[in-house]
Design a protein around this motif. Structure first.
Motif, short mmCIF file in Angstrom:
data_model
loop_
_atom_site.label_atom_id
_atom_site.label_comp_id
_atom_site.label_asym_id
_atom_site.label_seq_id
_atom_site.Cartn_x
_atom_site.Cartn_y
_atom_site.Cartn_z
N ALA A 1 1.45 -1.44 -0.03
CA ALA A 1 0.12 -0.29 -0.27
C ALA A 1 0.52 1.15 0.02
CB ALA A 1 -1.39 -0.42 1.65
N LEU A 2 2.44 1.50 0.62
CA LEU A 2 2.58 2.57 0.90
C LEU A 2 3.59 3.07 -0.62
CD1 LEU A 2 4.24 2.14 4.57
CD2 LEU A 2 3.08 4.56 3.64
N ILE A 3 3.60 1.47 -0.82
CA ILE A 3 4.94 1.86 -1.95
C ILE A 3 3.80 2.55 -2.98
CG2 ILE A 3 6.41 0.62 -4.14
CD1 ILE A 3 7.30 -0.84 -1.65
N LYS A 4 2.62 2.10 -3.42
CA LYS A 4 1.83 1.77 -4.49
C LYS A 4 1.72 3.49 -4.42
CE LYS A 4 -1.51 -0.21 -5.96
NZ LYS A 4 -2.93 -1.40 -5.22
N ASP A 5 1.44 4.04 -3.25
CA ASP A 5 0.86 5.25 -2.82
C ASP A 5 2.05 6.31 -3.36
OD1 ASP A 5 -1.78 4.76 -2.43
OD2 ASP A 5 -0.88 4.79 0.00
N SER A 6 3.41 6.30 -2.91
CA SER A 6 4.22 7.00 -3.12
C SER A 6 4.80 6.01 -4.89
CB SER A 6 5.35 5.96 -2.81
OG SER A 6 6.09 4.79 -3.12
N ILE A 7 4.12 5.50 -5.65
CA ILE A 7 4.02 5.52 -7.43
C ILE A 7 3.42 7.16 -7.50
CG2 ILE A 7 3.19 4.43 -8.85
CD1 ILE A 7 5.22 1.77 -7.81
N GLN A 8 1.84 6.37 -6.70
CA GLN A 8 0.84 7.56 -7.35
C GLN A 8 1.55 8.67 -7.65
OE1 GLN A 8 -2.84 6.43 -5.87
NE2 GLN A 8 -3.29 8.40 -6.85
N ILE A 9 1.80 8.94 -6.23
CA ILE A 9 2.24 10.46 -5.75
C ILE A 9 3.81 11.06 -6.89
CG2 ILE A 9 3.48 12.34 -4.47
CD1 ILE A 9 2.47 10.26 -2.32
N LEU A 10 4.43 10.33 -7.91
CA LEU A 10 5.33 9.75 -8.34
C LEU A 10 4.79 10.12 -9.82
CD1 LEU A 10 8.58 8.54 -7.69
CD2 LEU A 10 8.26 10.30 -7.35
N GLU A 11 3.78 9.51 -10.23
CA GLU A 11 2.80 10.17 -11.36
C GLU A 11 2.50 10.96 -11.24
OE1 GLU A 11 -0.06 6.30 -11.01
OE2 GLU A 11 1.76 5.24 -12.36
N GLU A 12 1.97 11.41 -10.30
CA GLU A 12 0.36 13.08 -10.40
C GLU A 12 1.79 14.28 -10.76
OE1 GLU A 12 -1.49 12.45 -7.32
OE2 GLU A 12 -3.45 10.92 -7.83
N GLY A 13 2.70 14.11 -9.66
CA GLY A 13 4.38 15.26 -9.83
C GLY A 13 4.70 15.26 -11.34
#
Length: 563
Positions: free
Chosen positions: A277-289
């Protein structure tokens, strides 16, 4: 995520008077002397950014571009957009290249500096030395000259204490620089007290919830993580994450960075779902950024793939690995080894999932590309041939109902050819590395040499082990029990390679090498069990009892393998 780099004097504000090149040379030649500069160094105390004022310092982001933080009114909460500049400036990434400390001068605590009319600050001899030692220590550090860099960083710490005071943030920065160097040198007992001292000073100077404290805690978490002290690492990352969330918000890349590292710790602690869950969220933040194609993004995707594989979510693993491969195909094409390796990883996951035809096609394409990019004797080609042979063998077993004996025999012959070539390349590589090693003293053997030997020995043993299984399969197909002798020979060669190359280099203690050795022993035990004579027709004939005793010995001495 280390403390930031000090910039060169040439990039400071126009209101500063810089240290001359001659003075820099004199100071470096007399690192620990008390030689006085003929002129004091003026350090600008503020540079307008067109925003409010934050309590802060001379900070410089990567690329040595100057930036200043300002002093805020007590009633104001620091704007997160301003503090965003602080984090990459003061705490640069640690994962691949360690980074050094920034000038963190505070207008409210000058620590021995004197103000002049134009608002800048005149340094004393200690602060001048501190800056030059740090600049040059950083350069030497990045060049890999660790002993020379250490002397300068030790000197910088001493000068920071003399020039700014024992509990000044400059001292925290100098502590962190020296700690980073000791971490790289694996002098962990020296590094830890320095990390802790840096955090203590920052907490005292800025408060326990300041963003600089959060970044320093991330550094300490990284330090504990590489030593596998998971509970301590987790505590540091959790506290750092709370601070970054409060100051930077949940959509900032630095918040995602700490989140990712916390996920890695949880993964190692066996908490796969939380880590995922944490790593998926960190990936999503990079995508959105807008960092979807970055190196950090790809690295996190690969880590997520490994979590999916461990939790047997092979379909999810395949989907993410396809995403990685597609991105590399577009950006680098099949002329890049990075693309080939990503394709091979996808093929191996597909193999585990049972998609053998697609796995075989991908592995063949990888082999064709590697033969264009690498010499035929390269160990990567040997590994590729081993993987392809294994898929061929699995495909044959999957299609055992086929009555086309000639076609089945051809499949096995293809696998046999691939395995023999892999064995030849791996053995040649080991012989070459052994010869090179005999010409060096033990302390000259590098980590690269050990890694190369480890890779070659593992491939050799795996190929021999697979060859023995193939010979048994051929004997069953052709109803020729004499081929059991060939299977036994391959296993004995595997055991011999373990003893010859593993014992001499210390590789026999590696978990995967020992595991392959144990697998060879068990296959040999099974072969001997079905043999009428309970021994093999070899010059050295191990009995079933001898093999079983060796299995017990290895299992008793094998500890759980840690990544």
């Amino acid at each position: 995520m280390g403390l930031g780099l000090l910039t060169s004097p040439a990039l400071r504000s126009s209101s500063s008077r810089f240290v001359s090149a001659n003075a820099r040379c004199i100071l470096i030649r007399t690192i620990f002397s008390t030689h006085e500069l003929s002129k004091p160094v003026a350090l600008s105390s503020e540079v307008e950014l067109g925003v409010g004022k934050l309590a802060g310092a001379n900070l410089f982001i990567s690329g040595n571009r100057p930036m200043r933080l300002f002093k805020a009114e007590k009633s104001q909460r620091p704007n997160s957009s301003i503090l965003v500049a602080l984090l990459p400036a003061l705490f640069l990434g640690l994962n691949s290249t360690p980074a050094m400390a920034e000038d963190s001068s505070s207008e409210t605590d000058l620590g021995g500096l004197t103000k002049i009319e134009d608002g800048s600050v005149v340094s004393n001899i200690h602060t001048s030395k501190w800056r030059i030692f740090t600049d040059n220590g950083r350069d030497l550090f990045l060049q890999g000259k660790l002993e020379d860099a250490e002397r300068l960083f030790v000197g910088a710490l001493e000068e920071a204490k003399e020039g700014f005071g024992e509990r000044d943030p400059h001292v925290a920065s100098a502590c962190n620089n020296l700690a980073e160097l000791y971490r790289v040198k694996k002098a962990f007992d020296k590094a830890e007290p320095l990390y802790l001292e840096a955090i203590s000073i920052l907490e005292e100077s800025y408060g326990h919830d300041d963003i600089r404290v959060g970044a320093a805690l991330h550094n300490l978490g990284q330090f504990y993580l590489i030593q596998n002290e998971l509970d301590r690492a987790r505590a540091c990352y959790e506290r750092a994450l709370k601070i970054k969330k409060r100051v930077l918000g949940e959509n900032h890349a630095e918040y995602a960075e700490t989140m990712y590292h916390l996920g890695k710790v949880l993964d190692l602690q066996g908490k796969g779902e939380d880590a995922e869950a944490l790593i998926k969220d960190s990936i999503q933040i990079l995508e959105e950024g807008g960092q979807g194609g970055s190196f950090l993004y790809t690295r996190r995707l690969r880590n997520l793939v490994q979590i999916y594989i461990k939790s047997n979510k092979l379909t999810d693993a395949v989907n993410i690995q396809r995403k990685i491969l597609q991105a590399l195909e577009v950006s680098k094409g099949w002329e890049s080894l990075e693309t080939v390796i990503a394709a091979e990883s996808l093929a191996l996951i597909l193999q585990s999932k049972g998609s053998l035809m697609e796995a075989k096609e991908l592995l063949q394409r990888c082999l064709d590309s590697r033969r264009k990019l690498l010499p035929e004797s390269h160990i990567q080609i040997a590994a590729n041939m081993l993987h392809l042979a294994r898929v061929e063998l699995l495909q044959y077993k999957h299609n055992q109902t086929s009555k086309d004996i000639s076609k089945a025999t051809q499949v096995l012959e293809n696998a046999n050819h691939l395995l023999n070539n892999a064995i030849r390349v791996a053995r040649s590589d080991l012989d070459k590395l052994k010869k090179q090693g005999s010409n060096r003293k033990s302390y000259q053997v590098s980590r690269k040499d050990t890694h190369s030997q480890h890779t070659a020995l593992l491939i050799l043993m795996q190929a021999l082990n697979t060859l023995s299984q193939l010979q048994v399969t051929k004997s069953e197909l052709q109803e020729k029990t004499m081929l059991h002798s060939d299977a036994g020979k391959a296993l004995l060669d595997c055991i011999s390679a373990f003893r010859q190359f593993g014992s001499e280099t210390g590789l026999s203690d590696f978990g995967d090498i020992k595991g392959e050795y144990l697998s060879c022993l068990k296959h040999l035990s099974s072969l001997l069990t079905t043999s009428k004579t309970n021994s093999l027709n070899q010059s050295k004939k191990p009995t079933l009892e001898e093999v079983q005793n060796e299995i017990k010995r290895v299992e008793a001495n094998t500890k759980p393998y840690k990544r």
